[in-house]
Motif scaffolding. Structure first.
Motif, short mmCIF file in Angstrom:
data_model
loop_
_atom_site.label_atom_id
_atom_site.label_comp_id
_atom_site.label_asym_id
_atom_site.label_seq_id
_atom_site.Cartn_x
_atom_site.Cartn_y
_atom_site.Cartn_z
N ARG A 86 -2.36 -1.59 -5.41
CA ARG A 86 -3.74 -1.80 -4.95
C ARG A 86 -4.10 -3.27 -4.89
N ARG B 169 6.59 -0.24 -10.14
CA ARG B 169 5.37 0.55 -10.33
C ARG B 169 5.61 1.67 -11.34
N ALA C 238 0.83 -1.21 0.00
CA ALA C 238 0.00 0.00 0.00
C ALA C 238 0.86 1.26 0.00
N ASP D 251 -6.14 -6.70 -14.40
CA ASP D 251 -5.09 -6.51 -13.40
C ASP D 251 -3.70 -6.88 -13.91
N ASP E 135 -7.26 -0.77 1.51
CA ASP E 135 -7.79 -0.75 0.15
C ASP E 135 -6.88 -1.54 -0.80
N VAL E 136 -6.46 -2.71 -0.35
CA VAL E 136 -5.61 -3.59 -1.15
C VAL E 136 -6.37 -4.90 -1.38
N GLU E 137 -6.58 -5.26 -2.64
CA GLU E 137 -7.25 -6.51 -2.95
C GLU E 137 -6.26 -7.67 -2.85
#
Length: 274
Positions: free
Chosen positions: A12, A254, A7, A217, A37-39
């Motif tokens: 995410r 990222r 995070a 994703d 809020d991390v799947e």
């Protein structure tokens, strides 16, 4: 904790390997991921005594039970997807796959897909190299396998590391997969920092743009024996440290992915306008 670090770096989603429910407080893990809020996605492979591509009915039954438990564990932690190699043993085989073994696996995945549907978990099958499975090594094989499951809710999980070994043209393999590709791993050929090896990333990104991958994703995966679990390192053949600090690795990944994705979209727009 890995979820917190992910995070912090702006990711995410986090992928957990070989989730073992008895070793984790699943409720706490689910709440932590939700708060950040991390799947969660879980990836796995099967041990030899639970290989659903076996011709031994007892071994196949073991595999189905293991996969059923895995799907339910993913549900229990609020995960959205189960991927990896749920269709065979994770490791190097000594023999060619058989038609009976192929169909045992396809029928098992079809049964598990029904459980996954009930649990709200997406099932994706990773196409891996010849040293990690003898069943699905190419996108074409993956598509045929999905056809043999008879399911329209089983998808492919592609990975640049594996495609670099097995596909004549990784971009063409991505285009062949099309809408069936629902999960994607970015890797270097040696599993280190992106852009420092031999993978032709511009062509990979261009192919993903061509199949309209925008809303699906993308995950960065890299291994180093200094960090990765010993069991997973062994089965993946990670015998050296390609890095020893995952923070700069994650930050670089990222930035690399976001920049290359933007460039691919821009090139597509320019080509369409020309």
């Amino acid at each position: 904790m890995a979820i917190e670090k992910s995070a912090e770096h702006g990711f995410r989603m986090i992928e957990l390997a070989y989730l073992r429910p008895e070793l984790f407080d699943l409720d706490r893990l689910a709440k932590k991921a939700q708060a950040l809020d991390v799947e969660i996605v879980v990836t796995m492979g099967l041990p030899a005594d639970a290989d659903v591509s076996s011709e031994d009915k007892a071994v196949v039954a073991n595999g189905r039970a293991l996969l059923s438990d895995a799907v339910k564990a993913v549900r229990d932690i609020g995960g959205i997807r189960l991927g990896g190699i749920p269709y065979s043993m994770h490791g190097k085989y000594e023999t060619m796959p058989t038609r009976t073994g192929w169909m045992n696996s396809a029928e098992s995945i079809a049964a598990i897909a029904e459980i996954a549907k009930e649990c709200g978990v997406e099932l994706v099958l990773e196409v891996v190299n010849r040293f990690e499975s003898n069943l699905l090594n190419t996108t074409a094989q993956g598509l045929k396998f999905i056809e043999d499951t008879g399911r329209d809710d089983v998808f492919l999980h592609l990975d640049t590391f594996h495609m670099n070994i097995e596909e004549a043209s990784p971009p063409d393999a991505i285009r062949l997969a099309g809408d069936k590709c629902r999960y994607f791993h970015f890797n270097e050929n040696y599993r280190g920092f992106l852009g420092t090896g031999t993978i032709d990333f511009p062509s990979i990104f261009a192919a993903l743009v061509d199949i309209g991958y925008d809303d699906r994703d993308i995950v960065f995966e890299s291994f180093s024996s200094a960090i990765v679990d010993e069991g997973l390192s062994r089965v993946c053949g990670i015998w050296r440290d390609t890095w020893d600090d995952n923070n700069p690795l994650a930050a670089h990944a990222r930035q690399f992915i976001e920049q290359r994705w933007s460039e691919a979209l821009r090139r597509r727009h320019v080509n369409m306008s020309a």
